[in-house]
Design an enzyme around this catalytic site. Structure first.
Site, PDB file in Angstrom:
ATOM      1  N   SER A 101       2.027  -7.254   1.647  1.00  0.00           N
ATOM      2  CA  SER A 101       3.303  -7.493   2.125  1.00  0.00           C
ATOM      3  C   SER A 101       4.185  -8.052   1.028  1.00  0.00           C
ATOM      4  O   SER A 101       5.448  -8.262   1.132  1.00  0.00           O
ATOM      5  CB  SER A 101       3.444  -8.354   3.335  1.00  0.00           C
ATOM      6  N   CYS A 122       0.781  -1.183  -0.054  1.00  0.00           N
ATOM      7  CA  CYS A 122       0.059  -0.124   0.014  1.00  0.00           C
ATOM      8  C   CYS A 122       0.862   1.072  -0.153  1.00  0.00           C
ATOM      9  O   CYS A 122       1.946   0.918   0.071  1.00  0.00           O
ATOM     10  CB  CYS A 122      -0.911  -0.018   1.447  1.00  0.00           C
ATOM     11  N   CYS A 179       2.662   6.149   8.608  1.00  0.00           N
ATOM     12  CA  CYS A 179       1.671   6.463   7.654  1.00  0.00           C
ATOM     13  C   CYS A 179       0.867   7.660   7.745  1.00  0.00           C
ATOM     14  O   CYS A 179       0.218   7.677   8.721  1.00  0.00           O
ATOM     15  CB  CYS A 179       0.822   5.073   7.312  1.00  0.00           C
ATOM     16  N   GLU A 192      -1.267  -0.044  15.879  1.00  0.00           N
ATOM     17  CA  GLU A 192      -1.739   1.054  15.356  1.00  0.00           C
ATOM     18  C   GLU A 192      -2.534   1.886  16.640  1.00  0.00           C
ATOM     19  O   GLU A 192      -2.522   3.059  16.802  1.00  0.00           O
ATOM     20  CB  GLU A 192      -2.553   0.963  14.199  1.00  0.00           C
TER      21      GLU A 192
END
Ligand code: F3S
Ligand code: F3S
EC number: 1.17.7.4
Lengths: 276, 276
Positions: free
Chosen positions: A259, A12, A93, A123
């Site tokens: 990945s 991503c 990110c 996260e």
């Protein structure tokens, strides 16, 4: 036989960015693996001397640079890192920074905070830590909110990789029970872009090759979507490719899990060209 | 036979308040009927000289006092009224003032405004007018938003008498398509309190008398709920009551529509006592 890559596949935006940052900041350690792919981890260590450690305590004296990975890092941990006088390179990110900033700002304005996500995920541990007060509720299901009475003004964010329909169950519950619900849609659609792109390509192709870890859930999801439309195979490396798969095929579609690095995709494509 | 009133029935909080205000401010006119009940309108005119006019233009010179009714009034109309140097008595329901204030404040902060409601309803015409900019979208269904691209920051309010599940369809659409949706639940649960109360009572009673206009939708709804559980009758006045209804009955429940005044309820109860 033509070979076509899906419009969106593999890393991503945030992971691509973090890998580029790692390649530009040699002799560094990352806090936790930058990506769940042993080959890629090995490549970064060998070519750029970028290794990873599990915790801050594992960082020994001669480390001069620390890279914060895409998930971000809790506020207090960032503080300890600053006290270690190492250069901190932040590869959080931007789509993860957003909920961090929102939680900080909304908590300052006195909102109760509801985070839709898994409280054990790095996260979320990061995002939670940016609240200036402790009225923070991390939930995966509205039932977890039923026993609690929050304040009438609530702000909500979601873990980037969650599904919107599940988020709406939380926001619906809150809207029905509280005066103001300030909903921030922090879901990142990268995961869904890869899925939409593999669906679109599989409708046209007569064979699909999906590259990624056999136990990676997002890769398996791509594979499941692809095989709804045409013959599909999930491979981890070029050795697994078989000549007979491509016999009589005109259009081979390629996709890859979140990945899977680009160089592996290229390696597989050149191998297919030899076989087809 | 015992006679029991539902826990909540008849005038809602805002209408009760407006009628009390009218009774305390004699020789006044209301802008539009204070309530959809001819008997009540007649009583206010006869006992308190409080009459109604349809529009501001109909207010003639000798009127000294104007009462703004529960629905509130558009900002520009309030301005014209102020220029007429009459005493303005504001009986806007506080639950209607809330969305007015929210729309004003949120539009000042630069939010696009989505109002879930009927743009022809006086309440909504009032609420809309409090926006300081014209990016205001009044909708009843998410489809009406599909052709439009709003700004990423949206604030929403709902008409007080709407259903929450319909409101959630709008907010769900917005949350899926925009970054921040600041949802204010301005739905007033008065209408639903009357319904819950009539259901609760009808389960215990063996006859229910619902008082209100035959063409009033909220009264018919009460009647439909009541007759699910026991014998029920909808009456507009005491003349319609029949002796045989009460023969052998032990427990008579009473409810009334949102425009049914208390004095009419009392009149009906005394008549039932005579009949039973
Ligand atoms: S790391 Fe990737 S999945 Fe989205 S939140 Fe960032 S682009
Ligand atoms: S007028 Fe009545 S229905 Fe609710 S919004 Fe005010 S109490």
């Amino acid at each position: 036989m033509i070979i076509e890559k899906a419009k969106s596949y593999g890393f991503c935006f945030g992971v691509k960015r973090a890998v580029e940052i790692a390649e530009e900041s040699q002799n560094a350690v990352t806090l936790g693996p930058l990506i769940h792919n042993p080959l890629e981890i090995e490549r970064l260590a060998k070519n750029y001397n970028v290794k990873y450690v599990e915790t801050i305590e594992d960082i020994d004296e001669n480390v001069k640079r620390v890279i914060v990975r895409t998930h971000g890092i809790p506020k207090d941990k960032l503080q300890n890192l600053k006290e270690k006088n190492v250069e901190i390179i932040d590869a959080t990110c931007p789509f993860v920074k957003k909920p961090q900033e929102i939680v900080e700002e909304m908590s300052k304005q006195g909102y109760d905070i509801v985070i839709f996500g898994d409280k054990n995920h790095p996260e979320i541990q990061g995002v939670m830590s940016y609240s200036v007060h402790n009225r923070v509720y991390v939930v995966l299901d509205p039932k977890e909110l039923e026993g609690i009475r929050l304040k009438e003004h609530i702000a909500t964010v979601a873990q980037t990789t969650r599904k919107i329909n599940d988020y709406l169950k939380i926001t619906n519950y809150l809207i029905q029970n509280y005066k103001e619900v300030r909903v921030f849609n922090t879901i990142c659609n990268a995961t869904f872009e890869n899925q939409d792109a593999v669906r679109e390509l599989a409708k046209k192709a007569d064979i699909m090759i999906i590259i990624g870890g056999k136990n990676s859930s997002n890769t398996k999801q791509l594979y499941n979507i692809a095989k709804e439309f045409c013959e599909a195979y999930l491979v981890e490396s070029e050795e697994e490719l078989k000549k007979e798969w491509f016999e009589g095929k005109k259009h081979c579609g390629i996709s890859a899990g979140a990945s899977t690095p680009e160089w592996l995709v290229e390696k597989i494509i050149s191998r297919i060209k030899e076989l087809a």
